[in-house]
Design a protein around this motif. Structure first.
Motif, PDB file in Angstrom:
ATOM      1  N   GLU A 129      50.357 -15.488 -29.229  1.00  0.00           N
ATOM      2  CA  GLU A 129      50.352 -15.902 -27.830  1.00  0.00           C
ATOM      3  C   GLU A 129      49.292 -16.964 -27.545  1.00  0.00           C
ATOM      4  O   GLU A 129      49.171 -17.415 -26.409  1.00  0.00           O
ATOM      5  CB  GLU A 129      50.124 -14.689 -26.920  1.00  0.00           C
ATOM      6  CG  GLU A 129      51.274 -13.683 -26.959  1.00  0.00           C
ATOM      7  CD  GLU A 129      51.092 -12.540 -25.982  1.00  0.00           C
ATOM      8  OE1 GLU A 129      50.002 -12.410 -25.379  1.00  0.00           O
ATOM      9  OE2 GLU A 129      52.051 -11.747 -25.817  1.00  0.00           O
ATOM     10  N   THR A 130      48.518 -17.356 -28.553  1.00  0.00           N
ATOM     11  CA  THR A 130      47.489 -18.386 -28.379  1.00  0.00           C
ATOM     12  C   THR A 130      47.559 -19.381 -29.533  1.00  0.00           C
ATOM     13  O   THR A 130      48.035 -19.059 -30.637  1.00  0.00           O
ATOM     14  CB  THR A 130      46.070 -17.787 -28.349  1.00  0.00           C
ATOM     15  OG1 THR A 130      45.770 -17.216 -29.639  1.00  0.00           O
ATOM     16  CG2 THR A 130      45.951 -16.714 -27.271  1.00  0.00           C
TER      17      THR A 130
ATOM     18  N   MET B 170      56.301 -17.697 -31.749  1.00  0.00           N
ATOM     19  CA  MET B 170      56.002 -17.788 -30.327  1.00  0.00           C
ATOM     20  C   MET B 170      57.301 -17.824 -29.518  1.00  0.00           C
ATOM     21  O   MET B 170      58.375 -18.037 -30.076  1.00  0.00           O
ATOM     22  CB  MET B 170      55.178 -19.054 -30.035  1.00  0.00           C
ATOM     23  CG  MET B 170      53.794 -19.051 -30.654  1.00  0.00           C
ATOM     24  SD  MET B 170      53.698 -19.272 -32.466  1.00  0.00           S
ATOM     25  CE  MET B 170      54.250 -20.959 -32.689  1.00  0.00           C
TER      26      MET B 170
ATOM     27  N   TYR C   8      54.875 -14.993 -18.383  1.00  0.00           N
ATOM     28  CA  TYR C   8      53.649 -15.317 -19.115  1.00  0.00           C
ATOM     29  C   TYR C   8      53.004 -14.045 -19.660  1.00  0.00           C
ATOM     30  O   TYR C   8      52.581 -13.993 -20.823  1.00  0.00           O
ATOM     31  CB  TYR C   8      52.663 -16.077 -18.222  1.00  0.00           C
ATOM     32  CG  TYR C   8      51.455 -16.570 -18.990  1.00  0.00           C
ATOM     33  CD1 TYR C   8      51.488 -17.786 -19.662  1.00  0.00           C
ATOM     34  CD2 TYR C   8      50.308 -15.795 -19.075  1.00  0.00           C
ATOM     35  CE1 TYR C   8      50.395 -18.226 -20.395  1.00  0.00           C
ATOM     36  CE2 TYR C   8      49.208 -16.226 -19.809  1.00  0.00           C
ATOM     37  CZ  TYR C   8      49.254 -17.447 -20.463  1.00  0.00           C
ATOM     38  OH  TYR C   8      48.174 -17.862 -21.198  1.00  0.00           O
TER      39      TYR C   8
ATOM     40  N   ARG D 195      55.346 -18.806 -23.656  1.00  0.00           N
ATOM     41  CA  ARG D 195      54.296 -19.821 -23.593  1.00  0.00           C
ATOM     42  C   ARG D 195      54.792 -21.202 -23.205  1.00  0.00           C
ATOM     43  O   ARG D 195      53.982 -22.116 -23.031  1.00  0.00           O
ATOM     44  CB  ARG D 195      53.538 -19.866 -24.926  1.00  0.00           C
ATOM     45  CG  ARG D 195      52.607 -18.666 -25.109  1.00  0.00           C
ATOM     46  CD  ARG D 195      51.576 -18.595 -23.975  1.00  0.00           C
ATOM     47  NE  ARG D 195      50.740 -17.420 -24.022  1.00  0.00           N
ATOM     48  CZ  ARG D 195      50.936 -16.310 -23.325  1.00  0.00           C
ATOM     49  NH1 ARG D 195      52.011 -16.205 -22.533  1.00  0.00           N
ATOM     50  NH2 ARG D 195      50.102 -15.297 -23.394  1.00  0.00           N
ATOM     51  N   TYR D 196      56.091 -21.400 -23.069  1.00  0.00           N
ATOM     52  CA  TYR D 196      56.572 -22.580 -22.358  1.00  0.00           C
ATOM     53  C   TYR D 196      57.876 -22.231 -21.669  1.00  0.00           C
ATOM     54  O   TYR D 196      58.608 -21.334 -22.096  1.00  0.00           O
ATOM     55  CB  TYR D 196      56.715 -23.817 -23.253  1.00  0.00           C
ATOM     56  CG  TYR D 196      57.881 -23.859 -24.216  1.00  0.00           C
ATOM     57  CD1 TYR D 196      59.204 -24.001 -23.776  1.00  0.00           C
ATOM     58  CD2 TYR D 196      57.663 -23.849 -25.597  1.00  0.00           C
ATOM     59  CE1 TYR D 196      60.255 -24.087 -24.671  1.00  0.00           C
ATOM     60  CE2 TYR D 196      58.710 -23.926 -26.500  1.00  0.00           C
ATOM     61  CZ  TYR D 196      60.006 -24.048 -26.030  1.00  0.00           C
ATOM     62  OH  TYR D 196      61.060 -24.127 -26.914  1.00  0.00           O
TER      63      TYR D 196
ATOM     64  N   MET E 102      50.870 -21.929 -18.903  1.00  0.00           N
ATOM     65  CA  MET E 102      52.250 -22.007 -19.375  1.00  0.00           C
ATOM     66  C   MET E 102      52.614 -23.477 -19.594  1.00  0.00           C
ATOM     67  O   MET E 102      52.567 -24.280 -18.648  1.00  0.00           O
ATOM     68  CB  MET E 102      53.200 -21.401 -18.346  1.00  0.00           C
ATOM     69  CG  MET E 102      54.667 -21.453 -18.723  1.00  0.00           C
ATOM     70  SD  MET E 102      55.153 -20.140 -19.848  1.00  0.00           S
ATOM     71  CE  MET E 102      55.311 -18.753 -18.689  1.00  0.00           C
TER      72      MET E 102
ATOM     73  N   TRP F 252      48.892 -27.231 -26.745  1.00  0.00           N
ATOM     74  CA  TRP F 252      48.845 -25.809 -26.388  1.00  0.00           C
ATOM     75  C   TRP F 252      47.417 -25.412 -26.013  1.00  0.00           C
ATOM     76  O   TRP F 252      47.186 -24.792 -24.965  1.00  0.00           O
ATOM     77  CB  TRP F 252      49.356 -24.997 -27.565  1.00  0.00           C
ATOM     78  CG  TRP F 252      49.579 -23.542 -27.325  1.00  0.00           C
ATOM     79  CD1 TRP F 252      49.388 -22.845 -26.161  1.00  0.00           C
ATOM     80  CD2 TRP F 252      50.047 -22.581 -28.276  1.00  0.00           C
ATOM     81  NE1 TRP F 252      49.701 -21.520 -26.340  1.00  0.00           N
ATOM     82  CE2 TRP F 252      50.109 -21.332 -27.612  1.00  0.00           C
ATOM     83  CE3 TRP F 252      50.422 -22.673 -29.618  1.00  0.00           C
ATOM     84  CZ2 TRP F 252      50.529 -20.171 -28.284  1.00  0.00           C
ATOM     85  CZ3 TRP F 252      50.848 -21.524 -30.258  1.00  0.00           C
ATOM     86  CH2 TRP F 252      50.898 -20.289 -29.600  1.00  0.00           C
TER      87      TRP F 252
ATOM     88  N   GLU G 175      45.657 -24.170 -22.355  1.00  0.00           N
ATOM     89  CA  GLU G 175      44.792 -22.998 -22.215  1.00  0.00           C
ATOM     90  C   GLU G 175      43.477 -23.378 -21.534  1.00  0.00           C
ATOM     91  O   GLU G 175      42.973 -22.639 -20.669  1.00  0.00           O
ATOM     92  CB  GLU G 175      44.518 -22.391 -23.590  1.00  0.00           C
ATOM     93  CG  GLU G 175      45.754 -21.783 -24.236  1.00  0.00           C
ATOM     94  CD  GLU G 175      45.543 -21.377 -25.684  1.00  0.00           C
ATOM     95  OE1 GLU G 175      46.332 -20.566 -26.193  1.00  0.00           O
ATOM     96  OE2 GLU G 175      44.574 -21.878 -26.308  1.00  0.00           O
TER      97      GLU G 175
END
Length: 441
Positions: free
Chosen positions: A169-170, A186, A206, A211-212, A255, A399, A403
């Motif tokens: 998720e990151t 992801m 989310y 994540r998108y 996101m 990404w 964040e």
């Protein structure tokens, strides 16, 4: 001054001294100096010889330990090296949708997709052959929040079945997974039609790991205009006010905003208002393939300032709309180089659309073919550093920047979730008496 130190060596004809090995030359020079001096001191000569032998041994050991330079025309070796150092992260694969259509999301036992009979571009063996380092799995459906939740569920369950995959998720997790020799996995949702016209649902997506989100698929929604609508009607209303509110919330959450499938005006409107870099998770270049599904040059020119990137896909009807059956891997490379020529190598990536399109360009038939693509890009003249950006560094940067923007916004005084709602939504009805509410004094 010692006589030995004063003598300058005169290299004899046929000397083995080489201009490309200074240390080895120096060791041979010491011996030649000793040979030319008239003062033969056996102990000194023995010491010099020992030093020379030790130095020679050290040089040979160095040559054996240090990796040999790769021939720049050995594209296969260069590709292997790059993909061993940087994860190749594909921006868009629709395998979960095929699992829904072909297996009704029942993946256990004989139905396990990577092990048996699923007709697709994707399985674990071919991903490993293709040296895939990370994959955004699309949780696309055509209707309803409920169905989207089912796709999130099946994608996570699928990843959990294979130790070779790691759910992330990151951006930091994706990097760590690659170092652990796992394929980071992801989630991305392909269309705001999937959230029931509710910004509150974006927050829930989310929290569930998406994540998108692509702003549109092949239809307009309450937020934005789709490329398909412009193709069919010629009208492009771009981003709505409600869409601008959704952009603010996506920025606040971290996101990523995906502009694939959107109209050209929607692309421009979104880049003008977002505070975070955008992505095109699976798109191509309008200048060389005249489909409104593709991205025009003026939008590509906006990417350096925005920080975003376009991830080139392999769908033949958009790579070569004039003659889809003739689309090849080299046409995909054309799109990569065109995007790089306009936006720069910091703003190009790969987003195949495998399993989301029935036909792909010839020569890049499934997920095992990525090395062939990278070799073709190198053959055209791309450097290893440019290829590293293309395959993974760019999407990891975008990404991570999303964040960081999220952390910045949430740290601002007064930052709270966006409460805007769509006025066209069906309002709840209540036939009973309304509860009596009293204001707090």
């Amino acid at each position: 001054m010692n006589r030995l130190d004063a003598i300058e060596p005169q290299w004899p004809p046929g000397s083995l001294l080489r201009e490309d090995n200074t240390n080895e030359n120096q060791s041979r020079a010491i011996v030649l100096k000793a040979q030319k001096t008239k003062s033969w001191n056996p102990l000194k000569l023995l010491a010099i010889s020992s030093i020379s032998i030790a130095l020679w041994a050290a040089i040979r050991a160095r040559d054996l330990i240090q990796p040999q330079a790769i021939d720049p025309f050995d594209f296969a070796a260069r590709t292997t090296k790059v993909l061993s150092e940087i994860p190749l992260i594909d921006g868009h694969n629709d395998l979960p949708f095929l699992v829904r259509l072909q297996l009704n999301n029942q993946i256990y036992g004989d139905n396990l997709p990577f092990g048996h009979g699923l007709a697709s571009h994707t399985d674990l063996k071919r991903m490993q052959e293709g040296k895939v380092g990370g994959q955004f799995w699309s949780v696309f459906v055509e209707h309803s929040v409920r169905d989207t939740l089912e796709q999130i569920d099946v994608a996570k369950r699928l990843v959990a079945e294979y130790s070779e995959l790691q759910y992330c998720e990151t951006a930091a997790c994706a990097r760590k997974a690659f170092k652990s020799k796992k394929i980071s996995s992801m989630l991305g949702a392909e269309g705001l039609h999937q959230i029931g016209s509710s910004i509150a649902v974006i927050r829930q997506m989310y929290d569930l790991g998406v994540r998108y989100i692509t702003l549109t698929h092949n239809c307009d929604n309450a937020f934005a205009t789709a490329a398909t609508t412009v193709t069919n009607t010629g009208k492009d209303s771009g981003l709505s006010d409600f869409g601008r509110a959704a952009i603010r919330e996506m920025n606040r959450l971290g996101m990523m905003i995906d502009l694939s499938h959107t109209s050209h005006r929607t692309m421009r409107d979104t880049i003008a208002v977002t505070r975070a870099p955008v992505i095109f998770s699976h798109s191509a270049c309008y200048a060389i393939a005249k489909s409104l599904r593709n991205t025009p040059d003026d939008v590509l020119q906006m990417l350096p300032q925005n920080g975003g990137l376009i991830m080139i896909f392999f769908a033949n009807k958009f790579i070569r709309p004039d003659n889809p059956q003739k689309a090849t891997l080299e046409d995909v490379v054309d799109h990569i180089f065109h995007a790089a020529s306009i936006a720069g190598w910091d703003h190009v990536g790969i987003g195949s659309d495998f399993d989301g399109t029935p036909s792909v360009a010839n020569g890049i038939d499934d997920v095992s073919a990525y090395p062939k693509l990278i070799e073709a890009v190198m053959r055209r003249g791309a450097t290893d550093e440019q290829v590293k950006k293309l395959v993974g560094l760019n999407i990891l940067r975008v990404w991570a920047e999303n964040e960081m923007v999220s952390a910045q916004i949430q740290g601002e005084i007064g930052s709270r979730p966006v409460e805007s709602y769509w006025e066209g939504r069906t309002q709840p009805t209540w036939n009973g008496p309304l509860p009596s509410l009293k204001k707090n004094k």
